[in-house]
Design an enzyme around this catalytic site. Structure first.
Site, short mmCIF file in Angstrom:
data_model
loop_
_atom_site.label_atom_id
_atom_site.label_comp_id
_atom_site.label_asym_id
_atom_site.label_seq_id
_atom_site.Cartn_x
_atom_site.Cartn_y
_atom_site.Cartn_z
N CYS A 5 0.83 -1.21 0.00
CA CYS A 5 0.00 0.00 0.00
C CYS A 5 0.86 1.26 0.00
CB CYS A 5 -0.92 -0.04 1.23
SG CYS A 5 -1.78 1.49 1.57
N CYS A 42 -0.01 3.77 2.77
CA CYS A 42 0.46 3.26 4.07
C CYS A 42 1.91 3.65 4.30
CB CYS A 42 0.33 1.74 4.13
SG CYS A 42 -1.36 1.13 4.06
#
Length: 147
Positions: free
Chosen positions: A70, A73
């Site tokens: 991600c 993230c």
């Protein structure tokens, strides 16, 4: 500066530079072994140790549900670590890899990553999804802790 092992992390004190080993779970607030200043507490948890690491914590915890694939993230992680450093001694940051903790992802209804949850003494105070800069995350955490 921080490094992680299975049972502990090593954090360098921002005041005196001493390297300190911090357990993933403990009953107190981590302090530098030399100057006794609070240390930023950043660690990891999974399905098997979440209760011990997060729910039994004596200080509020920000749980970061993330995934290694991600992009947002990876962008939010330094911002969260900055918030943890700013609130050293008053907040614990725990990272949960959703790919390795499916039961926790289901329990907290994680539909998108990053998802952030503030937990105090086992009780969810607030939850949000998506990345944000450190000042926005700091305000979000402060609001949750003030409520």
């Amino acid at each position: 500066m921080r490094s992680q092992t299975k049972d502990a992390s090593v954090v360098q004190c921002s005041k005196c530079g001493r390297r300190n080993r911090l357990p993933r779970a403990t009953s107190g607030i981590p302090r530098c072994g030399v100057c006794h200043q609070p240390l930023p507490w950043v660690t990891e948890a999974g399905d098997d140790d979440f209760g011990e690491v997060v729910e039994a914590a004596r200080i509020p915890v920000v749980v970061d549900f993330w995934a290694p694939w991600c992009g947002p993230c990876r962008m939010v992680s330094p911002a969260l670590e900055q918030v943890a450093a700013d609130l050293a001694g008053r907040l614990k940051l725990v990272k949960v890899n959703v790919d390795e903790a499916p039961r926790l992802s289901q329990r907290f209804a994680v539909q998108a990553v990053p998802t952030l949850v503030v937990i105090d003494q086992g009780r969810v105070l607030t939850q949000r999804s998506g990345a944000a800069p450190a000042p926005v995350l700091r305000e979000w955490v402060d609001d949750a802790l003030a409520a």
